[in-house]
Motif scaffolding. Structure first.
Motif, short mmCIF file in Angstrom:
data_model
loop_
_atom_site.label_atom_id
_atom_site.label_comp_id
_atom_site.label_asym_id
_atom_site.label_seq_id
_atom_site.Cartn_x
_atom_site.Cartn_y
_atom_site.Cartn_z
N GLU A 190 0.82 -1.22 0.00
CA GLU A 190 0.00 0.00 0.00
C GLU A 190 0.85 1.27 0.00
O GLU A 190 0.50 2.27 -0.63
CB GLU A 190 -0.94 -0.01 1.22
CG GLU A 190 -1.99 -1.11 1.19
CD GLU A 190 -2.93 -0.95 0.00
OE1 GLU A 190 -3.16 0.20 -0.42
OE2 GLU A 190 -3.41 -1.97 -0.51
N SER A 197 0.96 6.83 -6.76
CA SER A 197 -0.23 7.63 -7.05
C SER A 197 0.03 9.11 -6.86
O SER A 197 -0.56 9.95 -7.57
CB SER A 197 -1.39 7.18 -6.15
OG SER A 197 -2.55 7.92 -6.41
N LEU A 218 -3.36 -5.13 -12.20
CA LEU A 218 -4.60 -4.53 -11.72
C LEU A 218 -4.30 -3.48 -10.65
O LEU A 218 -4.97 -2.44 -10.59
CB LEU A 218 -5.52 -5.60 -11.16
CG LEU A 218 -6.01 -6.67 -12.16
CD1 LEU A 218 -6.85 -7.72 -11.46
CD2 LEU A 218 -6.80 -6.01 -13.28
N GLN A 219 -3.29 -3.73 -9.83
CA GLN A 219 -2.89 -2.74 -8.83
C GLN A 219 -2.38 -1.47 -9.50
O GLN A 219 -2.74 -0.35 -9.09
CB GLN A 219 -1.81 -3.32 -7.92
CG GLN A 219 -2.29 -4.42 -6.99
CD GLN A 219 -1.17 -4.89 -6.09
OE1 GLN A 219 -0.15 -5.41 -6.54
NE2 GLN A 219 -1.35 -4.69 -4.79
N GLU A 222 -4.99 0.90 -11.07
CA GLU A 222 -5.71 1.76 -10.13
C GLU A 222 -4.92 3.02 -9.77
O GLU A 222 -5.50 3.99 -9.28
CB GLU A 222 -6.02 0.98 -8.85
CG GLU A 222 -7.00 -0.18 -9.05
CD GLU A 222 -7.25 -0.92 -7.76
OE1 GLU A 222 -6.66 -0.52 -6.72
OE2 GLU A 222 -8.03 -1.89 -7.76
N PRO A 225 -5.09 7.11 -13.20
CA PRO A 225 -6.31 7.34 -14.01
C PRO A 225 -6.05 8.15 -15.26
O PRO A 225 -6.98 8.43 -16.01
CB PRO A 225 -7.21 8.10 -13.04
CG PRO A 225 -6.27 8.82 -12.12
CD PRO A 225 -5.09 7.90 -11.95
N TYR A 245 -14.74 -4.96 -8.43
CA TYR A 245 -13.82 -3.96 -8.95
C TYR A 245 -14.58 -2.71 -9.37
O TYR A 245 -15.61 -2.80 -10.06
CB TYR A 245 -13.05 -4.51 -10.16
CG TYR A 245 -12.14 -5.65 -9.82
CD1 TYR A 245 -10.82 -5.42 -9.45
CD2 TYR A 245 -12.59 -6.97 -9.86
CE1 TYR A 245 -9.96 -6.47 -9.14
CE2 TYR A 245 -11.74 -8.03 -9.56
CZ TYR A 245 -10.43 -7.77 -9.19
OH TYR A 245 -9.59 -8.82 -8.89
N PRO A 246 -14.10 -1.54 -8.97
CA PRO A 246 -14.73 -0.30 -9.46
C PRO A 246 -14.50 -0.16 -10.95
O PRO A 246 -13.54 -0.71 -11.50
CB PRO A 246 -14.01 0.80 -8.66
CG PRO A 246 -12.68 0.21 -8.30
CD PRO A 246 -12.92 -1.26 -8.11
N PHE A 248 -13.11 0.84 -14.43
CA PHE A 248 -11.81 1.36 -14.81
C PHE A 248 -12.00 2.77 -15.38
O PHE A 248 -12.74 2.95 -16.35
CB PHE A 248 -11.15 0.45 -15.84
CG PHE A 248 -9.76 0.84 -16.21
CD1 PHE A 248 -8.76 0.93 -15.25
CD2 PHE A 248 -9.43 1.13 -17.53
CE1 PHE A 248 -7.47 1.29 -15.59
CE2 PHE A 248 -8.15 1.49 -17.88
CZ PHE A 248 -7.17 1.57 -16.91
N CYS A 250 -10.05 4.95 -17.01
CA CYS A 250 -9.27 5.49 -18.13
C CYS A 250 -9.97 5.25 -19.46
O CYS A 250 -10.50 4.16 -19.71
CB CYS A 250 -7.88 4.86 -18.17
SG CYS A 250 -6.89 5.17 -16.70
N TRP A 270 -14.17 -5.01 -18.80
CA TRP A 270 -13.95 -4.09 -17.67
C TRP A 270 -12.91 -3.04 -18.03
O TRP A 270 -13.07 -1.85 -17.73
CB TRP A 270 -13.49 -4.88 -16.45
CG TRP A 270 -13.02 -4.04 -15.31
CD1 TRP A 270 -13.78 -3.43 -14.37
CD2 TRP A 270 -11.64 -3.72 -15.00
NE1 TRP A 270 -12.97 -2.74 -13.49
CE2 TRP A 270 -11.66 -2.90 -13.85
CE3 TRP A 270 -10.42 -4.06 -15.57
CZ2 TRP A 270 -10.50 -2.42 -13.28
CZ3 TRP A 270 -9.26 -3.57 -15.00
CH2 TRP A 270 -9.31 -2.76 -13.86
#
Length: 450
Positions: A190, A197, A218-219, A222, A225, A245-246, A248, A250, A270
């Motif tokens: 994290e 990020s 996948l990490q 996220e 964007p 999963y929220p 995507f 982009c 997705w």
């Protein structure tokens, strides 16, 4: 009668005799040093060559024959004089490779933002290639990667390769790809994800995953964007059925896939949901032959606005039919020497670049007809397989391209062909794509300072 109507005629001219005496003498020839001493050398201003001219020469000589920066030339330019040093260093730092912790230590020392030069060099980095190989001693780790990325505020492309780790003595050199990909690799923690990020807004991500961890990409998806170009190689990503999963966020413009196993439609749906809504996807590059179902799925969702399509072979009718449904194509690429002839006859008027393989069995008549009838066509790239140079219609193709003003590019190396057709990860207005310093996004193009 007068000459041109102006000079009156006055009879024959009078002949006058003269006595002339000539005496030839030899003079000693000057030696070579005297000759060269009398030649004026170009005058160079006291201030030297204008730095604007130097920068133009640097940028013109930036790429070598392999399509990468000419490290040897630029390194020597940094040693010429103080006025050249910083400018050549900035070009050297445009593309950075980090493969080990020692390379990371040298890089962070050079781009230390506590010094003005460190800030300038860090701002110059726009592309970074990093390798996380957990099977090697002294490898680059996740925390070092995040620090390196954070020191480059103008970074827009990250090319990241991840290799798994096996127990000592279990690594077998030359083992099959599937065996290598069963090696475990840790997921991003994290803290590392938070630092990534908070760093630069990456717009192009190339992720090569040679481990059994199918969640790493996948990490990373996220984190940024802002992605517009995405390339996935190696292990296919998998959406876990136990995780929600929220969407995507982009809207991708370019997608390149080279996975050992074909990605599931659920993952691609997705991944490209926002792209389908905004009709943003312009480039699809499939480096492994897709199933007819997968290609049909992609064309059904994005064929209307697709500008570039690359598939290893269009020999099957299903693949050719899918390409013919893309009515806005500007580029069609394949490396195979055999394609369904109907695909050339149905190419849209917007086509600008065609790339294909050539051997003695290739049908060239449809391609020659395409060159004759498509006014927007700019270039044809041909990779010659085996005895393709003996094709009886190759000369006709060359003559037709010359007559129509179409650039015909021939190569015998498929790697050279890929270099010719793949440019920077910025969707161009015209095709074929190029790899130039001017194709970078203007927002991240560093400014030269004296």
């Amino acid at each position: 009668m007068t000459f041109c109507g102006y000079l009156p005629y006055s009879g024959p001219p009078m002949v006058v005799e003269h006595e002339i005496s000539l005496k030839f003498t030899t003079s000693p020839s000057p030696n070579d040093s005297e000759v060269y001493d009398n030649i004026r050398t170009p005058h160079v201003p006291a201030s030297g060559i204008p730095i604007e001219m130097v920068l133009t020469i640097f940028e013109a000589a930036y790429f070598d024959d392999r399509g990468g920066p000419d490290i040897d030339l630029l390194s020597k330019c940094t040693l010429v004089c103080k006025a050249w040093s910083l400018h050549a260093q900035k070009l050297l730092f445009r593309r950075v490779r980090l493969r080990s912790h020692s390379a990371f230590a040298s890089f962070t020392h050079a781009v230390n933002r506590s010094s003005p030069r460190g800030q300038i060099l860090g701002d110059a980095v726009i592309q970074m290639h990093a390798v996380l190989d957990y099977n090697q001693p002294g490898c680059l780790d996740q925390s070092s990667l995040t620090v390196a990325v954070a020191n480059c505020p103008n970074l827009y492309e990250l090319d990241l390769a991840q290799y798994g780790c096996v127990a000592p003595g279990k690594d077998v050199v030359g083992s099959p790809a599937q065996e290598r990909m069963r090696r475990p690799a840790p997921s991003f923690d994290e803290h590392s994800l938070a630092l990534l990020s908070a760093g630069p807004r990456i717009t192009a991500l190339n992720f090569s995953n040679w481990s059994e961890n199918n969640q790493s990409v996948l990490q990373l998806l996220e984190v940024w964007p802002s992605l517009k170009s995405l390339s996935i190689t190696g292990t296919s990503p998998v959406l876990s059925p136990d995780v929600t999963y929220p969407p995507f966020p982009c809207a991708l413009e370019e997608l390149r896939l080279n996975c050992q196993r074909e990605p599931a439609k659920e993952f691609l749906g997705w991944l490209l949901h926002r792209s389908a809504e905004e009709k943003s996807l312009r480039v699809i590059d499939l480096e492994r032959q897709p199933s007819p179902e997968l290609l049909d799925f992609l064309v059904e969702k994005h064929g209307e606005t697709l500008h570039s399509l690359a598939v290893p072979s269009f020999a099957m009718h299903e693949h050719a039919h899918a390409a013919m449904r893309c009515r806005s194509l500007r580029e069609l690429r394949t490396e195979s020497s055999w394609s369904s002839p109907v695909i050339c006859r149905q190419m849209p008027e917007t086509i600008q670049h065609l790339a294909f393989g050539l051997d003695l069995d290739t049908l060239l008549n449809p391609i020659i007809d395409l060159v004759k009838t498509r006014d927007d066509l700019q270039a044809v790239t041909v990779n010659i397989w085996r005895d393709g140079h003996r094709h009886p219609q190759l000369a006709s193709l060359q003559m037709t391209c010359a007559y129509r003003g179409v650039d015909l590019r021939l190569t015998r190396d498929v790697r050279r062909m890929r270099l010719l057709v793949r440019g920077d990860p910025v969707v161009p207005p015209t095709y074929p794509r190029t790899q130039t310093l001017d194709s970078m996004q203007p927002a991240v193009r560093p400014v030269f300072v004296a």
